[in-house]
Scaffold this active site. Structure first.
Site, PDB file in Angstrom:
ATOM      1  N   ARG A   1       5.018  13.944 -12.592  1.00  0.00           N
ATOM      2  CA  ARG A   1       3.899  13.072 -12.205  1.00  0.00           C
ATOM      3  C   ARG A   1       3.035  13.643 -11.080  1.00  0.00           C
ATOM      4  O   ARG A   1       3.289  14.703 -10.558  1.00  0.00           O
ATOM      5  CB  ARG A   1       4.434  11.696 -11.790  1.00  0.00           C
ATOM      6  N   ASP A   2       2.040  12.839 -10.712  1.00  0.00           N
ATOM      7  CA  ASP A   2       1.202  13.030  -9.520  1.00  0.00           C
ATOM      8  C   ASP A   2       0.278  14.251  -9.597  1.00  0.00           C
ATOM      9  O   ASP A   2       0.279  15.108  -8.694  1.00  0.00           O
ATOM     10  CB  ASP A   2       2.067  13.128  -8.234  1.00  0.00           C
TER      11      ASP A   2
ATOM     12  N   GLN B   1      -2.109   3.506  -4.125  1.00  0.00           N
ATOM     13  CA  GLN B   1      -1.110   2.803  -4.916  1.00  0.00           C
ATOM     14  C   GLN B   1      -0.980   1.385  -4.363  1.00  0.00           C
ATOM     15  O   GLN B   1      -0.687   1.184  -3.183  1.00  0.00           O
ATOM     16  CB  GLN B   1       0.235   3.541  -4.815  1.00  0.00           C
TER      17      GLN B   1
ATOM     18  N   ASP C   1       0.878   5.554  -1.820  1.00  0.00           N
ATOM     19  CA  ASP C   1       0.214   6.867  -1.774  1.00  0.00           C
ATOM     20  C   ASP C   1      -1.310   6.764  -1.816  1.00  0.00           C
ATOM     21  O   ASP C   1      -1.866   6.027  -2.630  1.00  0.00           O
ATOM     22  CB  ASP C   1       0.571   7.716  -3.006  1.00  0.00           C
TER      23      ASP C   1
ATOM     24  N   LEU D   1       0.883  -1.169   0.000  1.00  0.00           N
ATOM     25  CA  LEU D   1       0.000   0.000   0.000  1.00  0.00           C
ATOM     26  C   LEU D   1       0.914   1.210   0.000  1.00  0.00           C
ATOM     27  O   LEU D   1       1.844   1.284   0.804  1.00  0.00           O
ATOM     28  CB  LEU D   1      -0.883  -0.021   1.249  1.00  0.00           C
TER      29      LEU D   1
ATOM     30  N   GLU E   1       7.436  15.286  -5.146  1.00  0.00           N
ATOM     31  CA  GLU E   1       6.397  14.291  -5.398  1.00  0.00           C
ATOM     32  C   GLU E   1       5.099  14.713  -4.713  1.00  0.00           C
ATOM     33  O   GLU E   1       5.107  15.436  -3.712  1.00  0.00           O
ATOM     34  CB  GLU E   1       6.843  12.918  -4.881  1.00  0.00           C
TER      35      GLU E   1
ATOM     36  N   TYR F   1       0.321   5.397 -11.763  1.00  0.00           N
ATOM     37  CA  TYR F   1       0.911   6.129 -10.642  1.00  0.00           C
ATOM     38  C   TYR F   1      -0.114   7.076 -10.027  1.00  0.00           C
ATOM     39  O   TYR F   1      -1.286   7.101 -10.390  1.00  0.00           O
ATOM     40  CB  TYR F   1       2.147   6.885 -11.136  1.00  0.00           C
TER      41      TYR F   1
HETATM   42  C1  FRU Z   1       5.419   8.593  -4.263  1.00  0.00           C
HETATM   43  C2  FRU Z   1       5.439   8.018  -5.663  1.00  0.00           C
HETATM   44  C3  FRU Z   1       4.777   8.942  -6.633  1.00  0.00           C
HETATM   45  C4  FRU Z   1       4.365   8.006  -7.730  1.00  0.00           C
HETATM   46  C5  FRU Z   1       3.965   6.783  -6.943  1.00  0.00           C
HETATM   47  C6  FRU Z   1       4.242   5.477  -7.628  1.00  0.00           C
HETATM   48  O1  FRU Z   1       5.453   7.620  -3.283  1.00  0.00           O
HETATM   49  O2  FRU Z   1       6.751   7.707  -6.066  1.00  0.00           O
HETATM   50  O3  FRU Z   1       5.590  10.002  -7.063  1.00  0.00           O
HETATM   51  O4  FRU Z   1       3.314   8.500  -8.485  1.00  0.00           O
HETATM   52  O5  FRU Z   1       4.677   6.827  -5.740  1.00  0.00           O
HETATM   53  O6  FRU Z   1       3.751   4.446  -6.829  1.00  0.00           O
END
Ligand code: FRU
Length: 507
Positions: free
Chosen positions: A179-180, A66, A50, A48, A234, A113
């Site tokens: 990302r994100d 995630q 983000d 488990l 991130e 992601y």
């Molecule tokens: C942060 C991260 C994010 C990415 C995700 C991938 O923990 O590295 O930047 O989107 O986890 O699981």
């Protein structure tokens, strides 16, 4: 790279393609863990990470995360890295709806992601990063290519994908660490913030904008007073609260200084004026750490129907191994917290819904004169709410998860004389990440009275000081004998009043 290529070769796309006995075996291994939490969200097996898509839609709270459910199984190499889906009526009791998104399109082949969601009529609009790798040459030169992808979930909780990505790869001036996206809506239009790395290998964030969630344009870099803050940001999350703008994010690569930035990676925040749009100027005070404990990362916020700003985080850290891995799982969520702004600081308050889990209240009213108070607890999930009144003492020690002799314990030291709060995990149980130290210290000047709220579960401690002004979040892995707590007054008299509760677990 060899491992990655190996993984790619044996990859299975969907959990439904994996024999049930493999899945059940993983779940059984995980179930046998002595560290399973009672009221924190954790995976039934695998990793488990983000929190994603945290939202309220169709009469329920939605939380995705995630997820790599078979991350610790040997065969088959189902390295699915997708979004798990949970729903709840109260943010405390969660129903598990299984996989929401699996990484099976060409835009997210190697990882769905992190991303976010926002309700719009009968759709939950979603935006996330699809991670892919391409092998440009014959000689194993793998290049990361991120896509920013939109999707939506309908009222039957089915996620619909298939849109063309809104961004393909990184834009010029930035690397593939891109990302994100976290979306919000303002004046009827959509904005999203992305964590990125500049070509000069410093971290920052970008703001993108759309009128219809389909066509997106780049507004530019978030313009803060920090030109060079770590090498990658991130999980940025921007929101407005009480006429202020707040950015919660994870700037990677901050150097430890004094007591700050002691974990492998940190979660920080900037609080200031509202983000100015479309020019993206964000004037704020100084960077602060969101949490001072050992294990917290990748926070995400949402707005509840009654207008609260609620934050949840991964109680874990990237690139850190936890003792639960021998039981084929890792990570859990923190409790959700309501955010408020007071004196230009972000306060984090356990959500009121948690109070409904309280059972077996016990009152504590003690005057300790250089004395120790000892009590046995009946079970691992507990809440403590104490007011500590330093009469003429120098410090007060709270030992949680202690054995009968108080030799093994998780220690909290409220040191009024030295104006510091110390967490000591050195004797708390199985070692975690000891290369990063076994204590955490926050400089904190105390008045005579200090309020302490603590939520413990089988393998975690979340400490809130003075109404959520400071928070410390930590995993611990104690053994069964560690079921006592001790309170100690040092150098004089301390009064302590308050209560403890047992917490009823997941419903
Ligand atoms: C942060 C991260 C994010 C990415 C995700 C991938 O923990 O590295 O930047 O989107 O986890 O699981």
């Amino acid at each position: 790279m060899t491992n990655r290529i190996k993984e790619f070769k044996n990859m299975v796309d969907h959990l439904t393609d994996v024999p049930k006995k493999v899945i059940d075996k993983e779940k059984n291994v995980t179930r046998s863990s002595p560290y399973r939490q009672k009221y924190h969200v954790e995976s039934e097996s695998g990793t488990l990470g983000d929190p994603n898509g945290f939202s309220y839609f169709n009469g329920k709270y939605h939380l995705f995360y995630q997820w790599s459910p078979l991350a610790y199984s040997i065969e088959p190499h189902y390295t699915q890295h997708g979004w798990k889906h949970l729903t709840s009526d109260d943010l405390v009791h969660w129903q598990d709806l299984g996989a929401a998104i699996e990484s099976d399109t060409k835009y997210d082949r190697y990882g769905t992601y992190s991303g976010s969601a926002i309700p719009e009529n009968d759709k939950l609009l979603m935006i996330y990063t699809g991670n892919t790798w391409i092998n440009t040459e014959t000689k194993n030169n793998w290049l990361r290519v991120p896509y920013q992808v939109t999707a939506y979930m309908d009222k039957d909780n089915k996620v619909h994908r298939g849109n063309d990505p809104i961004m393909e790869g990184a834009i010029s001036g930035y690397t593939a660490h891109f990302r994100d996206p976290k979306v919000w809506k303002k004046n009827g239009e959509y904005y999203a913030i992305l964590g990125v790395q500049r070509a000069n290998l410093t971290g920052t964030a970008l703001i993108i904008h759309s009128k219809d969630f389909k066509d997106w344009n780049l507004l530019g870099e978030l313009n803060t007073k920090y030109d060079s803050l770590g090498y990658m940001w991130e999980c940025p999350d921007y929101f407005e609260l009480d006429e202020k703008g707040v950015l919660v994010f994870c700037p990677q690569g901050l150097k430890s200084t004094g007591n700050e930035y002691q974990n492998i990676y940190q979660t920080c925040y900037l609080l200031g004026n509202k983000l100015s749009l479309p020019d993206t100027k964000f004037s704020t005070g100084d960077l602060k750490e969101l949490d001072h404990g050992f294990d917290l990362y990748a926070s995400q916020t949402m707005s509840s129907p009654d207008g609260r700003r609620i934050l949840i985080s991964w109680m874990g850290l990237p690139e850190t191994s936890y003792p639960t891995e021998k039981f084929h799982y890792s990570g859990c969520m923190t409790i959700p917290k309501e955010l408020r702004i007071k004196n230009n600081k972000l306060y984090q308050i356990p959500i009121k819904e948690l109070d409904t889990c309280r059972v077996n209240k016990q009152t504590i009213r003690e005057t300790l004169k250089d004395e120790v108070y000892h009590r046995k607890l009946r079970q691992a999930a507990n809440e403590y709410d104490f007011t500590i009144d330093f009469k003429n003492s120098n410090a007060f020690i709270i030992d949680l998860f202690a054995d009968e002799e108080d030799q093994r314990r998780f220690r909290i030291i409220l040191n009024k004389k030295k104006s510091e709060i110390v967490l000591d995990r050195s004797k708390a149980g199985e070692d975690i990440s000891i290369a990063y130290g076994t204590t955490r210290t926050l400089d904190y000047a105390m008045d005579n009275k200090i309020n302490v709220r603590i939520y413990t579960d089988t393998s975690s401690v979340e400490l809130f000081i003075n109404g959520g002004e400071e928070v410390f979040t930590s995993r611990i892995f104690p053994d069964k004998s560690q079921s006592n707590f001790f309170l100690t007054s040092i150098g004089g008299t301390t009064n302590i009043t308050g209560q403890t509760y047992e917490m009823n677990g997941q419903g």
